[in-house]
Design a protein around this motif. Sequence first.
Motif, mmCIF file in Angstrom:
data_model
loop_
_atom_site.group_PDB
_atom_site.id
_atom_site.type_symbol
_atom_site.label_atom_id
_atom_site.label_comp_id
_atom_site.label_asym_id
_atom_site.label_seq_id
_atom_site.Cartn_x
_atom_site.Cartn_y
_atom_site.Cartn_z
ATOM 1 N N PRO A 1 16.406 -22.714 -66.622
ATOM 2 C CA PRO A 1 16.210 -23.002 -65.194
ATOM 3 C C PRO A 1 14.794 -22.715 -64.708
ATOM 4 N N TYR A 2 13.982 -22.025 -65.505
ATOM 5 C CA TYR A 2 12.606 -21.722 -65.091
ATOM 6 C C TYR A 2 11.620 -22.812 -65.502
ATOM 7 N N SER A 3 12.097 -23.837 -66.181
ATOM 8 C CA SER A 3 11.226 -24.906 -66.654
ATOM 9 C C SER A 3 10.572 -25.668 -65.495
ATOM 10 N N LEU A 4 11.363 -26.079 -64.518
ATOM 11 C CA LEU A 4 10.831 -26.845 -63.390
ATOM 12 C C LEU A 4 9.870 -26.021 -62.538
ATOM 13 N N PRO A 5 10.233 -24.794 -62.116
ATOM 14 C CA PRO A 5 9.262 -24.026 -61.319
ATOM 15 C C PRO A 5 7.968 -23.737 -62.075
ATOM 16 N N THR A 6 8.062 -23.494 -63.377
ATOM 17 C CA THR A 6 6.857 -23.229 -64.169
ATOM 18 C C THR A 6 5.970 -24.464 -64.220
ATOM 19 N N SER A 7 6.560 -25.618 -64.478
ATOM 20 C CA SER A 7 5.789 -26.861 -64.532
ATOM 21 C C SER A 7 5.165 -27.186 -63.179
ATOM 22 N N LEU A 8 5.920 -26.981 -62.108
ATOM 23 C CA LEU A 8 5.371 -27.248 -60.777
ATOM 24 C C LEU A 8 4.254 -26.272 -60.438
ATOM 25 N N GLY A 9 4.382 -25.021 -60.863
ATOM 26 C CA GLY A 9 3.319 -24.044 -60.630
ATOM 27 C C GLY A 9 2.029 -24.424 -61.333
ATOM 28 N N ILE A 10 2.155 -24.862 -62.590
ATOM 29 C CA ILE A 10 0.974 -25.303 -63.333
ATOM 30 C C ILE A 10 0.367 -26.543 -62.672
ATOM 31 N N ALA A 11 1.214 -27.456 -62.211
ATOM 32 C CA ALA A 11 0.711 -28.662 -61.542
ATOM 33 C C ALA A 11 -0.030 -28.313 -60.260
ATOM 34 N N VAL A 12 0.451 -27.327 -59.526
ATOM 35 C CA VAL A 12 -0.225 -26.916 -58.293
ATOM 36 C C VAL A 12 -1.593 -26.319 -58.616
ATOM 37 N N VAL A 13 -1.664 -25.492 -59.660
ATOM 38 C CA VAL A 13 -2.944 -24.896 -60.056
ATOM 39 C C VAL A 13 -3.932 -25.993 -60.449
ATOM 40 N N LYS A 14 -3.473 -26.977 -61.209
ATOM 41 C CA LYS A 14 -4.358 -28.068 -61.611
ATOM 42 C C LYS A 14 -4.815 -28.886 -60.407
ATOM 43 N N THR A 15 -3.920 -29.122 -59.465
ATOM 44 C CA THR A 15 -4.278 -29.864 -58.257
ATOM 45 C C THR A 15 -5.336 -29.130 -57.450
ATOM 46 N N VAL A 16 -5.158 -27.826 -57.300
ATOM 47 C CA VAL A 16 -6.131 -27.038 -56.544
ATOM 48 C C VAL A 16 -7.487 -27.046 -57.242
ATOM 49 N N VAL B 1 -2.050 -28.986 -71.844
ATOM 50 C CA VAL B 1 -1.423 -28.691 -73.136
ATOM 51 C C VAL B 1 -0.310 -27.661 -72.944
ATOM 52 N N LEU B 2 -0.542 -26.654 -72.107
ATOM 53 C CA LEU B 2 0.478 -25.648 -71.830
ATOM 54 C C LEU B 2 1.710 -26.286 -71.198
ATOM 55 N N THR B 3 1.515 -27.212 -70.289
ATOM 56 C CA THR B 3 2.644 -27.923 -69.680
ATOM 57 C C THR B 3 3.434 -28.672 -70.738
ATOM 58 N N TRP B 4 2.731 -29.348 -71.634
ATOM 59 C CA TRP B 4 3.406 -30.097 -72.694
ATOM 60 C C TRP B 4 4.182 -29.168 -73.623
ATOM 61 N N VAL B 5 3.574 -28.057 -74.012
ATOM 62 C CA VAL B 5 4.244 -27.103 -74.904
ATOM 63 C C VAL B 5 5.489 -26.542 -74.232
ATOM 64 N N LEU B 6 5.374 -26.179 -72.968
ATOM 65 C CA LEU B 6 6.531 -25.625 -72.262
ATOM 66 C C LEU B 6 7.640 -26.662 -72.106
ATOM 67 N N ALA B 7 7.268 -27.920 -71.957
ATOM 68 C CA ALA B 7 8.271 -28.968 -71.762
ATOM 69 C C ALA B 7 8.953 -29.370 -73.058
ATOM 70 N N THR B 8 8.232 -29.298 -74.186
ATOM 71 C CA THR B 8 8.810 -29.799 -75.433
ATOM 72 C C THR B 8 9.266 -28.704 -76.387
ATOM 73 N N LYS B 9 8.581 -27.591 -76.423
ATOM 74 C CA LYS B 9 8.878 -26.560 -77.423
ATOM 75 C C LYS B 9 9.632 -25.362 -76.859
ATOM 76 N N ALA B 10 9.225 -24.890 -75.696
ATOM 77 C CA ALA B 10 9.816 -23.677 -75.128
ATOM 78 C C ALA B 10 11.119 -24.019 -74.415
ATOM 79 N N LYS B 11 12.066 -23.146 -74.538
ATOM 80 C CA LYS B 11 13.359 -23.316 -73.864
ATOM 81 C C LYS B 11 13.410 -22.352 -72.691
ATOM 82 N N LEU B 12 12.889 -22.784 -71.546
ATOM 83 C CA LEU B 12 12.836 -21.921 -70.369
ATOM 84 C C LEU B 12 14.071 -22.032 -69.488
#
Length: 122
Positions: A36-51, A23-34
Motif C-alpha cells: 500500500p505504500y507504493s502509490l504514496p512513495t511514487s507520488l512523493g518522488i514525482a512531487v520532488v521531481k516536479t519541484v 530510476v528509483l521510481t522504476w525500481v520501486l515500481a518493478t522490483k520492490a514490493k511496497l
Amino acid sequence: MAEKKKSTWGYVAVWVVLVVLTVLTWVLATKAKLGPYSLPTSLGIAVVKTVLVAMFFMHLVEQRGARRVVLPISVLFLGLLLGVSLLEAMTRIRMARPDGIQEELEPKRPASTRTAPLGSDH
C-alpha cells in the motif's frame, strides 16, 4: 544590477538527481514490493521531481515576489483536489447484497428475448 553567471554544472547536477529519482521510481515500481505504500512513495518522488524542474529549469529560484508564490499555491490546490477526490472514493458506500444470493446482479431474461449471435439463422 549585475546578473550572475549561471553554472552549467548546477543544471547537470539537477539533471543527475532527476535521472536517479526516475530510476528509483522504476525500481520501486518493478522490483520492490511496497504494497500500500507504493502509490504514496511514487507520488512523493514525482512531487520532488516536479519541484526540481520548476525551481531550476523554469528558473523559479531566481524569481521574486508573486511569481515565486505560484508554485506553492498550485501544489496546495492540487493536494486539496487529490485529497478530496481520494476521501470521496474511500468513503463511498458500496452496494450491499443480502447473504446467500448467488445470482448475477442482472436478471436473467427469457430465451425468447435474447438476441441471436450474428450469422445464426434464429
